[in-house]
Write a protein that holds these residues in place. Sequence first.
Motif, short mmCIF file in Angstrom:
data_model
loop_
_atom_site.label_atom_id
_atom_site.label_comp_id
_atom_site.label_asym_id
_atom_site.label_seq_id
_atom_site.Cartn_x
_atom_site.Cartn_y
_atom_site.Cartn_z
N THR A 61 77.07 86.32 13.22
CA THR A 61 77.01 87.78 13.09
C THR A 61 77.15 88.21 11.64
N THR A 62 77.89 87.45 10.85
CA THR A 62 77.98 87.75 9.42
C THR A 62 76.60 87.73 8.77
N ARG A 63 75.79 86.75 9.14
CA ARG A 63 74.43 86.67 8.59
C ARG A 63 73.58 87.85 9.06
N VAL A 64 73.77 88.26 10.31
CA VAL A 64 73.03 89.40 10.84
C VAL A 64 73.39 90.67 10.08
N VAL A 65 74.69 90.89 9.88
CA VAL A 65 75.14 92.09 9.18
C VAL A 65 74.66 92.08 7.73
N ALA A 66 74.72 90.91 7.10
CA ALA A 66 74.25 90.81 5.71
C ALA A 66 72.78 91.18 5.60
N MET A 67 71.97 90.71 6.54
CA MET A 67 70.54 91.03 6.50
C MET A 67 70.29 92.50 6.80
N LEU A 68 71.02 93.05 7.77
CA LEU A 68 70.87 94.47 8.08
C LEU A 68 71.17 95.34 6.86
N LYS A 69 72.21 95.01 6.13
CA LYS A 69 72.59 95.84 4.98
C LYS A 69 71.56 95.72 3.85
N ARG A 70 70.76 94.65 3.88
CA ARG A 70 69.72 94.51 2.86
C ARG A 70 68.44 95.25 3.23
N VAL A 71 68.03 95.11 4.50
CA VAL A 71 66.74 95.69 4.89
C VAL A 71 66.87 97.10 5.45
N ALA A 72 68.08 97.46 5.89
CA ALA A 72 68.28 98.81 6.45
C ALA A 72 69.66 99.33 6.06
N PRO A 73 69.89 99.53 4.78
CA PRO A 73 71.23 99.93 4.33
C PRO A 73 71.69 101.26 4.88
N GLN A 74 70.74 102.06 5.38
CA GLN A 74 71.12 103.37 5.92
C GLN A 74 71.80 103.27 7.29
N VAL A 75 71.66 102.14 7.97
CA VAL A 75 72.30 101.95 9.28
C VAL A 75 73.78 101.67 9.07
N VAL A 76 74.62 102.42 9.76
CA VAL A 76 76.06 102.26 9.64
C VAL A 76 76.52 101.13 10.57
N ILE A 77 77.25 100.17 10.01
CA ILE A 77 77.72 99.02 10.78
C ILE A 77 79.22 99.18 11.04
N VAL A 78 79.59 99.12 12.34
CA VAL A 78 80.99 99.20 12.75
C VAL A 78 81.34 97.89 13.46
N LEU A 79 82.45 97.29 13.07
CA LEU A 79 82.90 96.04 13.68
C LEU A 79 84.12 96.28 14.56
N GLY A 80 84.26 95.42 15.57
CA GLY A 80 85.45 95.41 16.40
C GLY A 80 85.56 94.06 17.08
N GLY A 81 86.68 93.82 17.76
CA GLY A 81 86.86 92.56 18.45
C GLY A 81 88.01 91.76 17.88
#
Length: 489
Positions: free
Chosen positions: A71-91
């Motif tokens: 999931t770290t790799r997924v979040v890293a890629m999301l912040k590169r290609v879609a930085p406007q999407v807000v990422i919230v973590l939990g668990g």
Amino acid sequence: MTIILSTLNARYAHASLGLRYLLANMGALQAQTSIQEFVIGAKTTEIVERLLARQPKVIGFGIYIWNVEETTRVVAMLKRVAPQVVIVLGGPEVSHESGEQEIVKLADYLVTGWGDVTFPRLCGEILGGPKPLMKIHAGVQPPMAEIKMPYSLYTDHDIAHRTLYVEASRGCPFKCEFCLSALDKTAWPFALDTFLGELEALHARGARLFKFVDRTFNLNIKTSLKIMQFFLDKLAAKPDDPVYAHFELVPDHLPDALKDTIAKFPPGALQFEIGIQSFNPEVQALVSRKQDNAKAADNIRWLCEQSNAHLHVDLIAGLPGEDVASFARGFDQLVALKPHEIQFGILKRLRGTPIIRHTEAFGMVFDPYPPYTILATNTIDFATMLRLVRFARYWDLVANSGRFVNTINTMLGDAPFANFMAFSDWIYGKTDATHRIALDRLAALVAQWLQVRGMSKEAAAALVASDIAPAEKHKPAAAPQRQVRHLAA
């Protein structure tokens, strides 16, 4: 969808209960929220592509020990290609020691602990403003009656093809230091009648396989009896329409009323997961585990001899103060009780667990990467720990697989741990592998080992064949795989 709730499950058969709780409690935002689950091993680019195809504004990820790296790799890629999407973590994996985690640094917000109230509120502030200034939000624990049940959100496909996780309570009153539940103050039950109504609705929709994730199912015996009676009533009404239920039991708490109810279940209807972890009283005291070993042993023996329940009993190697000889004694004691499966686990240092307090005194060295497995202690060196890891893997392949029911008894003899360790060392020397050993090759190796131990070639082949042929012809349906909320072993 404006908000996507996502996680990477360990297997497709697992349906995330946590995500469904969040969706059920989204309130006015529920119509704008959807669940999108993945399985570990999927390509990062494909996960990101599928998430962005829905054009979300917020993505919430459930982070666990088994999925944090991917999931770290997924979040890293999301912040590169879609930085406007807000990422919230939990668990559980990000709820403790969060400051040092790369995934937390990458994300926009973090909800620690309970998310039922805090996550929807945070999403409302992100979308409607003003945006929160603080990155980390401690989860608010609401009264249990205010938490909306998630079970109607299991789809018909989930019911037909996946394990359905349910819980009659949250939390645990015990303080075993290797488990995240040690941080709980107590166990909090849901309203029983409401919960049973949810089970009734699931059953009416076709659900037949229920896995309870309660840490202490038999803590309140009156509650346990009512839940088990629910399943007995279903079995009595339609004996040809079986129901399967999985519970985690406290091993030394099995009063007669519960035994009487358990004894009424037919074969194939019940599975009990029982955590022994160690039979050594000194080790138990070190990790704050209160357990009456004599009662626990008597109860396991009774369940094996007087009930039709399938027993899955856990031991953990690598606990502070336990050497190989102590663990071997406990293992042999458990084998003598004859549970159907012994889960040979290796200690893991879950983030936030109190087990860390023993690190210096007992020379405990953990892998710095998930799942943070113990590598050595002052009583078990690194090389020996690896031998135990291999033992655990081969034990699953041979003993827990159900394919060598007759053969395993001969292999274990009167010194189960020592004899199986000898086999483990031998087969590793032969194969240099613990995975991807085909069944026919494994059977041949087991037969060869029996010859090494003095059995004739013909007798060894006949013994192994007596297991393999019937097992493959009448292979039972698989029991639900485990994906415990707070993985401890």
